[in-house]
Write an enzyme that holds these catalytic residues in place. Structure first.
Site: not given
Ligand code: THU
Length: 163
Positions: A63, A65, A74, A76, A113
């Site tokens: 991920n 941010e 995210c 994935e 998600c």
């Molecule tokens: N996130 C992911 O990278 N993958 C997931 O399956 C769930 C959430 C990340 C998004 C954000 O950077 C952090 O996790 C918190 O939601």
């Protein structure tokens, strides 16, 4: 009402990653390694994903941010978009996910998600091949879904665009 449609979904539960077969464990270990490169200063939730392609290539993502929160992405989607950008003709056959948090131990498997399910399902449809989803925390149980669409009933697809 003319009729009612009812769905079903399934996933396997393994007590620990040690119970996985070698192919699944290799992808999961790549995802776990990728957690280390996550950029998640805002949530403190570091996610790694690894995509296994049909020639054995493993592409990883994590991920990313952003101070403007919705601009982040995210793990994935970073992994699968990178896989498609670098290897557009290779089928994606599995995706593994793992995570750690600076706030608590993550021992519940992390599922993709909703937006990631939609993004991953696109490649299942493109390649007409199910993507095995291996979901893990940093420890504890591992969940395996035989496909992404199994976890995304009534998905929006190119069919809805008339394509
Ligand atoms: N996130 C992911 O990278 N993958 C997931 O399956 C769930 C959430 C990340 C998004 C954000 O950077 C952090 O996790 C918190 O939601």
């Amino acid at each position: 009402m003319q009729k009612q449609i009812t769905g079903n979904y399934t996933y396997e539960v393994f007590e620990t990653a040690n119970a996985l077969n070698k192919a699944d464990l290799d992808v999961l270990n790549a995802a776990k390694h990728s957690v280390l490169n996550a950029y998640a200063p805002y949530s403190g939730f570091n996610v790694g994903a690894a995509a296994l392609l049909d020639d054995g290539t493993i592409v990883t993502g994590n991920n990313q941010e952003n101070a403007a929160y919705p601009s982040g992405l995210c793990a994935e989607r970073v992994a699968v978009f990178y896989a498609s950008a670098q290897h557009p003709t290779k089928k994606v056959i599995a995706i593994a996910i793992s995570a750690t948090s600076k706030h608590q131990k993550i021992n519940i498997p992390v599922p993709p998600c909703g937006a990631c399910r939609q993004a991953l399902a696109e490649y299942e449809i493109k390649f007409e091949t199910p993507i095995r989803l291996i979901m893990s925390g940093e420890d504890g149980e591992v969940f395996i879904s035989p496909s992404v669409s199994n976890l995304l009933p009534l998905l929006f697809s190119s069919k809805n665009l008339g394509k």
